[in-house]
Design a protein around this motif. Structure first.
Motif, short mmCIF file in Angstrom:
data_model
loop_
_atom_site.label_atom_id
_atom_site.label_comp_id
_atom_site.label_asym_id
_atom_site.label_seq_id
_atom_site.Cartn_x
_atom_site.Cartn_y
_atom_site.Cartn_z
N MET A 210 -14.76 -5.71 -9.22
CA MET A 210 -14.40 -4.89 -8.07
C MET A 210 -14.23 -5.74 -6.81
N PHE A 211 -15.15 -6.71 -6.61
CA PHE A 211 -15.08 -7.55 -5.43
C PHE A 211 -13.86 -8.47 -5.47
N VAL A 212 -13.58 -9.07 -6.63
CA VAL A 212 -12.44 -9.99 -6.74
C VAL A 212 -11.13 -9.25 -6.52
N VAL A 213 -10.98 -8.09 -7.16
CA VAL A 213 -9.74 -7.31 -7.00
C VAL A 213 -9.60 -6.84 -5.55
N GLY A 214 -10.69 -6.33 -4.98
CA GLY A 214 -10.64 -5.86 -3.60
C GLY A 214 -10.29 -6.96 -2.62
N SER A 215 -10.85 -8.14 -2.83
CA SER A 215 -10.55 -9.27 -1.94
C SER A 215 -9.09 -9.69 -2.07
N ALA A 216 -8.57 -9.66 -3.31
CA ALA A 216 -7.16 -10.00 -3.51
C ALA A 216 -6.25 -9.00 -2.82
N VAL A 217 -6.61 -7.71 -2.88
CA VAL A 217 -5.81 -6.68 -2.21
C VAL A 217 -5.87 -6.88 -0.69
N ALA A 218 -7.03 -7.28 -0.16
CA ALA A 218 -7.15 -7.54 1.27
C ALA A 218 -6.20 -8.66 1.71
N VAL A 219 -6.03 -9.67 0.86
CA VAL A 219 -5.07 -10.75 1.15
C VAL A 219 -3.64 -10.21 1.13
N ILE A 220 -3.33 -9.39 0.12
CA ILE A 220 -1.99 -8.80 0.03
C ILE A 220 -1.69 -7.95 1.26
N ASN A 221 -2.69 -7.24 1.76
CA ASN A 221 -2.50 -6.42 2.96
C ASN A 221 -2.07 -7.28 4.15
N GLN A 222 -2.63 -8.47 4.26
CA GLN A 222 -2.23 -9.36 5.34
C GLN A 222 -0.75 -9.75 5.22
N LEU A 223 -0.29 -9.94 3.98
CA LEU A 223 1.11 -10.26 3.76
C LEU A 223 2.01 -9.08 4.09
N LEU A 224 1.56 -7.86 3.75
CA LEU A 224 2.34 -6.66 4.06
C LEU A 224 2.45 -6.44 5.56
N LEU A 225 1.39 -6.79 6.30
CA LEU A 225 1.39 -6.63 7.75
C LEU A 225 2.30 -7.66 8.44
N LYS A 226 2.60 -8.74 7.72
CA LYS A 226 3.44 -9.82 8.26
C LYS A 226 2.81 -10.48 9.49
N LYS A 227 1.48 -10.43 9.57
CA LYS A 227 0.77 -11.12 10.64
C LYS A 227 -0.69 -11.30 10.22
N LYS A 228 -1.37 -12.23 10.87
CA LYS A 228 -2.77 -12.46 10.57
C LYS A 228 -3.64 -11.50 11.38
N ASN B 190 -7.77 -0.96 -0.83
CA ASN B 190 -6.73 -0.18 -1.51
C ASN B 190 -6.22 0.95 -0.62
N ASP B 191 -7.12 1.60 0.12
CA ASP B 191 -6.72 2.67 1.03
C ASP B 191 -5.99 2.10 2.25
N SER B 192 -6.37 0.90 2.64
CA SER B 192 -5.66 0.23 3.73
C SER B 192 -4.22 -0.06 3.32
N THR B 193 -4.02 -0.41 2.05
CA THR B 193 -2.67 -0.63 1.55
C THR B 193 -1.82 0.63 1.69
N THR B 194 -2.42 1.78 1.32
CA THR B 194 -1.72 3.05 1.46
C THR B 194 -1.31 3.29 2.90
N ASN B 195 -2.24 3.03 3.83
CA ASN B 195 -1.95 3.21 5.25
C ASN B 195 -0.80 2.32 5.70
N ILE B 196 -0.81 1.06 5.28
CA ILE B 196 0.23 0.11 5.67
C ILE B 196 1.58 0.55 5.12
N LEU B 197 1.61 0.90 3.83
CA LEU B 197 2.86 1.35 3.23
C LEU B 197 3.36 2.61 3.91
N ARG B 198 2.43 3.51 4.22
CA ARG B 198 2.78 4.80 4.80
C ARG B 198 3.45 4.64 6.16
N PHE B 199 2.86 3.86 7.04
CA PHE B 199 3.32 3.81 8.42
C PHE B 199 4.36 2.72 8.69
#
Length: 238
Positions: free
Chosen positions: A71-89, A156-165
């Motif tokens: 759970m921790f490894v997958v969640g951390s990987a998703v957190a990294v992906i979220n940074q890429l989706l945001l296109k900023k640090k 994972n929920d942060s990803t939904t928010n990023i994709l949504r908005f």
């Protein structure tokens, strides 16, 4: 002069869309508690885990590691992906998501242990289905609350928010469905590698179909004074 007054008025209106920090903290606490409660119900009733949870269980079996580690490894990987989706640090957002996932399993275990002790896993099937479906509804409500608070949330929920908005013009149903495609693919890969699937049942399908609509329903009908505390950036079109 007229333009200056108009700009000030617009700024004032925009500012009113952000809730006081006390309300956002309250929404975060309630949302997190309800989320752990809902997950505890779905896990203890044995009707099937959410797509992300099921993928983490299958990865744990594939690599022979503890579910908490998966759970921790997958969640951390998703957190990294979220940074890429945001296109900023955004280090604070990243740190908050990792902190969330680090403690998330602990609170789920508390509720799961409680429901197991009172005998929910051994209850009649009809009761387990009813309780499990109630837990699924609670998950949608909880996600709506802490997504609107927008302080820290599950990666994972942060990803939904990023994709949504940023990408999907405020379409939460489509954003949640796209989000769920990733863990479904991961579970499929695990099945090809092991020949078995764990924690996938009728509840998994129900969550896949109703979680996005449940979040949207909660946004419209529950806690009207709690707004989406996000800055509305210029949309990135598909």
């Amino acid at each position: 002069m007229h333009n200056l007054a108009l700009s000030a008025k617009k700024a004032s209106v925009k500012q009113k869309t952000f809730d006081p920090m006390s309300k956002r903290l309250l929404a975060l606490v309630i949302g997190l508690t309800l989320n752990a409660f809902g997950n505890g119900l779905t896990i203890s009733s044995n009707i099937g885990a959410a797509p992300w949870g099921a993928s983490e269980v299958n990865l744990a079996h594939l690599f022979h590691v503890n579910i908490g580690i998966a759970m921790f490894v997958v969640g951390s990987a998703v957190a990294v992906i979220n940074q890429l989706l945001l296109k900023k640090k955004d280090f604070l957002r990243f740190a908050g998501e990792v902190a969330f996932i680090a403690s998330f399993s602990y609170f789920i275990n508390l509720f799961t242990g409680f429901f197991t002790q009172i005998g929910l896993p051994q209850a009649p099937l009809a009761w387990r289905i009813a309780v499990g479906f109630f837990g699924i509804a609670i998950l949608g409500v909880s996600i709506s609350f802490y997504q609107r608070a927008n302080l820290i949330m599950h990666p994972n929920d942060s990803t939904t928010n990023i994709l949504r908005f940023l990408y999907l013009k405020n379409n939460v149903v489509r954003a949640q469905f796209i989000n769920f495609l990733v863990p479904l693919g991961m579970t499929g890969i695990c099945y090809l590698a092991t020949g078995r699937v764990y924690s996938v049942n009728i509840g998994t399908l129900v969550i896949l179909l109703v979680n996005g609509p449940m979040i949207a329903w909660t946004d419209r009908h529950l806690w009207h004074s709690l707004h989406h505390n996000v800055k509305q950036p210029k949309a990135i079109h598909d």
